[in-house]
Design a protein around this motif. Sequence first.
Motif, PDB file in Angstrom:
ATOM      1  N   ASN A 125      -1.043  81.045 -13.586  1.00  0.00           N
ATOM      2  CA  ASN A 125       0.246  81.049 -14.272  1.00  0.00           C
ATOM      3  C   ASN A 125       1.157  82.131 -13.719  1.00  0.00           C
ATOM      4  OD1 ASN A 125      -0.454  83.490 -15.525  1.00  0.00           O
ATOM      5  ND2 ASN A 125      -0.958  82.541 -17.495  1.00  0.00           N
ATOM      6  N   SER A 126       2.360  82.210 -14.244  1.00  0.00           N
ATOM      7  CA  SER A 126       3.360  83.136 -13.705  1.00  0.00           C
ATOM      8  C   SER A 126       3.010  84.594 -13.978  1.00  0.00           C
ATOM      9  CB  SER A 126       4.739  82.811 -14.291  1.00  0.00           C
ATOM     10  OG  SER A 126       4.721  82.886 -15.702  1.00  0.00           O
ATOM     11  N   ASN A 127       2.041  84.837 -14.865  1.00  0.00           N
ATOM     12  CA  ASN A 127       1.606  86.199 -15.170  1.00  0.00           C
ATOM     13  C   ASN A 127       0.384  86.593 -14.349  1.00  0.00           C
ATOM     14  OD1 ASN A 127       3.615  86.549 -17.203  1.00  0.00           O
ATOM     15  ND2 ASN A 127       2.334  85.410 -18.642  1.00  0.00           N
ATOM     16  N   GLN A 128       0.059  85.819 -13.316  1.00  0.00           N
ATOM     17  CA  GLN A 128      -1.115  86.058 -12.470  1.00  0.00           C
ATOM     18  C   GLN A 128      -2.419  85.975 -13.268  1.00  0.00           C
ATOM     19  OE1 GLN A 128      -1.756  87.368  -8.815  1.00  0.00           O
ATOM     20  NE2 GLN A 128      -0.194  85.778  -8.723  1.00  0.00           N
ATOM     21  N   GLU A 129      -2.423  85.160 -14.310  1.00  0.00           N
ATOM     22  CA  GLU A 129      -3.653  84.870 -15.053  1.00  0.00           C
ATOM     23  C   GLU A 129      -4.247  83.580 -14.487  1.00  0.00           C
ATOM     24  OE1 GLU A 129      -2.459  86.738 -19.406  1.00  0.00           O
ATOM     25  OE2 GLU A 129      -1.891  84.674 -18.913  1.00  0.00           O
ATOM     26  N   LEU A 130      -5.548  83.611 -14.235  1.00  0.00           N
ATOM     27  CA  LEU A 130      -6.214  82.499 -13.564  1.00  0.00           C
ATOM     28  C   LEU A 130      -7.098  81.741 -14.542  1.00  0.00           C
ATOM     29  CD1 LEU A 130      -6.621  81.219 -10.715  1.00  0.00           C
ATOM     30  CD2 LEU A 130      -8.672  82.662 -10.523  1.00  0.00           C
ATOM     31  N   PHE A 131      -6.997  80.405 -14.500  1.00  0.00           N
ATOM     32  CA  PHE A 131      -7.794  79.531 -15.360  1.00  0.00           C
ATOM     33  C   PHE A 131      -8.525  78.515 -14.492  1.00  0.00           C
ATOM     34  CE2 PHE A 131      -4.409  81.251 -17.863  1.00  0.00           C
ATOM     35  CZ  PHE A 131      -4.923  81.440 -19.130  1.00  0.00           C
ATOM     36  N   GLY A 132      -9.696  78.070 -14.948  1.00  0.00           N
ATOM     37  CA  GLY A 132     -10.453  77.099 -14.184  1.00  0.00           C
ATOM     38  C   GLY A 132     -11.184  76.116 -15.069  1.00  0.00           C
ATOM     39  N   CYS A 133     -11.555  74.976 -14.474  1.00  0.00           N
ATOM     40  CA  CYS A 133     -12.355  73.990 -15.183  1.00  0.00           C
ATOM     41  C   CYS A 133     -13.018  73.081 -14.145  1.00  0.00           C
ATOM     42  CB  CYS A 133     -11.511  73.169 -16.157  1.00  0.00           C
ATOM     43  SG  CYS A 133     -10.190  72.201 -15.364  1.00  0.00           S
ATOM     44  N   GLY A 134     -14.010  72.317 -14.597  1.00  0.00           N
ATOM     45  CA  GLY A 134     -14.690  71.375 -13.718  1.00  0.00           C
ATOM     46  C   GLY A 134     -16.143  71.730 -13.474  1.00  0.00           C
ATOM     47  N   TRP A 135     -16.682  71.231 -12.364  1.00  0.00           N
ATOM     48  CA  TRP A 135     -18.093  71.427 -12.032  1.00  0.00           C
ATOM     49  C   TRP A 135     -18.391  72.897 -11.773  1.00  0.00           C
ATOM     50  CZ3 TRP A 135     -20.889  70.417  -6.840  1.00  0.00           C
ATOM     51  CH2 TRP A 135     -22.266  70.332  -7.060  1.00  0.00           C
ATOM     52  N   ASN A 136     -19.423  73.421 -12.451  1.00  0.00           N
ATOM     53  CA  ASN A 136     -19.711  74.849 -12.372  1.00  0.00           C
ATOM     54  C   ASN A 136     -21.216  75.118 -12.263  1.00  0.00           C
ATOM     55  OD1 ASN A 136     -18.772  77.683 -12.609  1.00  0.00           O
ATOM     56  ND2 ASN A 136     -19.872  77.662 -14.560  1.00  0.00           N
ATOM     57  N   GLU A 137     -21.977  74.134 -11.811  1.00  0.00           N
ATOM     58  CA  GLU A 137     -23.435  74.260 -11.791  1.00  0.00           C
ATOM     59  C   GLU A 137     -23.907  75.449 -10.974  1.00  0.00           C
ATOM     60  OE1 GLU A 137     -27.399  71.523 -10.902  1.00  0.00           O
ATOM     61  OE2 GLU A 137     -25.385  70.731 -10.508  1.00  0.00           O
ATOM     62  N   TYR A 138     -23.160  75.823  -9.940  1.00  0.00           N
ATOM     63  CA  TYR A 138     -23.568  76.914  -9.059  1.00  0.00           C
ATOM     64  C   TYR A 138     -22.687  78.153  -9.211  1.00  0.00           C
ATOM     65  CZ  TYR A 138     -26.275  73.159  -7.024  1.00  0.00           C
ATOM     66  OH  TYR A 138     -27.137  72.115  -6.844  1.00  0.00           O
ATOM     67  N   GLY A 139     -21.932  78.220 -10.303  1.00  0.00           N
ATOM     68  CA  GLY A 139     -21.092  79.383 -10.552  1.00  0.00           C
ATOM     69  C   GLY A 139     -19.836  79.425  -9.710  1.00  0.00           C
ATOM     70  N   GLN A 140     -19.388  78.264  -9.205  1.00  0.00           N
ATOM     71  CA  GLN A 140     -18.260  78.232  -8.283  1.00  0.00           C
ATOM     72  C   GLN A 140     -16.911  78.502  -8.945  1.00  0.00           C
ATOM     73  OE1 GLN A 140     -20.470  75.698  -9.057  1.00  0.00           O
ATOM     74  NE2 GLN A 140     -19.711  73.773  -8.263  1.00  0.00           N
ATOM     75  N   LEU A 141     -16.878  78.596 -10.271  1.00  0.00           N
ATOM     76  CA  LEU A 141     -15.635  78.941 -10.960  1.00  0.00           C
ATOM     77  C   LEU A 141     -15.496  80.445 -11.199  1.00  0.00           C
ATOM     78  CD1 LEU A 141     -15.294  76.042 -13.558  1.00  0.00           C
ATOM     79  CD2 LEU A 141     -13.688  76.593 -11.726  1.00  0.00           C
ATOM     80  N   GLY A 142     -16.539  81.201 -10.895  1.00  0.00           N
ATOM     81  CA  GLY A 142     -16.459  82.644 -11.088  1.00  0.00           C
ATOM     82  C   GLY A 142     -16.536  83.070 -12.534  1.00  0.00           C
ATOM     83  N   LEU A 143     -17.121  82.208 -13.382  1.00  0.00           N
ATOM     84  CA  LEU A 143     -17.255  82.517 -14.806  1.00  0.00           C
ATOM     85  C   LEU A 143     -18.658  83.049 -15.068  1.00  0.00           C
ATOM     86  CD1 LEU A 143     -15.520  79.304 -16.154  1.00  0.00           C
ATOM     87  CD2 LEU A 143     -14.649  81.627 -16.405  1.00  0.00           C
ATOM     88  N   ARG A 144     -18.835  84.330 -14.904  1.00  0.00           N
ATOM     89  CA  ARG A 144     -20.168  84.936 -14.955  1.00  0.00           C
ATOM     90  C   ARG A 144     -20.925  84.625 -16.242  1.00  0.00           C
ATOM     91  NH1 ARG A 144     -22.656  88.611 -11.943  1.00  0.00           N
ATOM     92  NH2 ARG A 144     -24.390  89.780 -12.839  1.00  0.00           N
ATOM     93  N   LYS A 145     -20.257  84.635 -17.360  1.00  0.00           N
ATOM     94  CA  LYS A 145     -20.928  84.431 -18.641  1.00  0.00           C
ATOM     95  C   LYS A 145     -21.265  82.964 -18.914  1.00  0.00           C
ATOM     96  CE  LYS A 145     -18.860  88.487 -20.834  1.00  0.00           C
ATOM     97  NZ  LYS A 145     -18.022  88.973 -21.958  1.00  0.00           N
TER      98      LYS A 145
END
Length: 307
Positions: A125-145
């Motif tokens: 977004n315009s505030n440099q906040e990053l969001f993600g969704c989709g396939w994450n079986e190998y941690g490819q979204l960077g969502l550690r938790k």
Amino acid sequence: MNEIIFFENIQKVSVGYQNEAILTKEGNVFAKGYNINSKNPKEFINISSLIEDTNDRIIQDVVSRGSVIYLLTSNQNAYGIGANYDGQLGFDSETLPKTKKPILMMKNVSKIFSGSSSNHVFLLNSNQELFGCGWNEYGQLGLRKLINQISIKKLTQIQNIPKGKIIDIQSGSMYSVMLIENQNENPKRKLYSCGYYQYNGLGKDGDTYEFTEIKSSLFENDDNILDFSVGNEHTLILTEKGKMIGFGNNNSGQLGTGDIKRQSIPTQIELPKLRFNENISNYHVSCGYRKSFLYYSPFLFPILKKI
């Protein structure tokens, strides 16, 4: 003989694993693919005209990736059309497994990032906040938790992003690479990766479930990254000092090292004799499934050029 279709005033062509999309200078997007038009997957249709809000039909950017096409409108709204089995449209896949009309994913979006064969996506977004969704079986979204969740079915904010401005994110099928620029550090641009390391597209050994810096003596303090590209399982980089650096799967010679040996860490690759006697900043890299290109094209990708 295959029918040849001509489009005038083409601004961008984006090709995904199952889809193709053409953005015109007028802001229309013509696309084809099974997930777009199952009755006639070879027919181009104007998918921008299918957006319900008639005031939101001028398209600024299009990203055709995996089995989905993403649209960024002039009003900074992100839409998606196609398959949603891994939640790559940001909705529960059980209630919305796929869609043949663009659906609104998020407002106030400045950029959309994904990969040609990936089933995950990032929205900035315009505030440099990053969001993600989709396939994450190998941690490819960077969502550690959330590394135990195979699919992230709702847009989720990516935390612990390195300091600096996000310039670009490119994804393989099981990993992602982020380019960050920080004017207060040297070098100013650094690469970070997350996901599955088996084919070493991460540029380091071991899985990593949040964006972690790719470190190498090849990235000197007085050098800087000009351009990079991510394939399905390999990555190539160009630096201001004219270095080409690569790592990842190389079973088809896609790294250009002259052999088929996999490179687990960043490795310098001998550049071919450049045809044009110009600055290296006019050259760019592009990685595909098992192939790579080094090409000359001045004035392209200004956001990745030296400033």
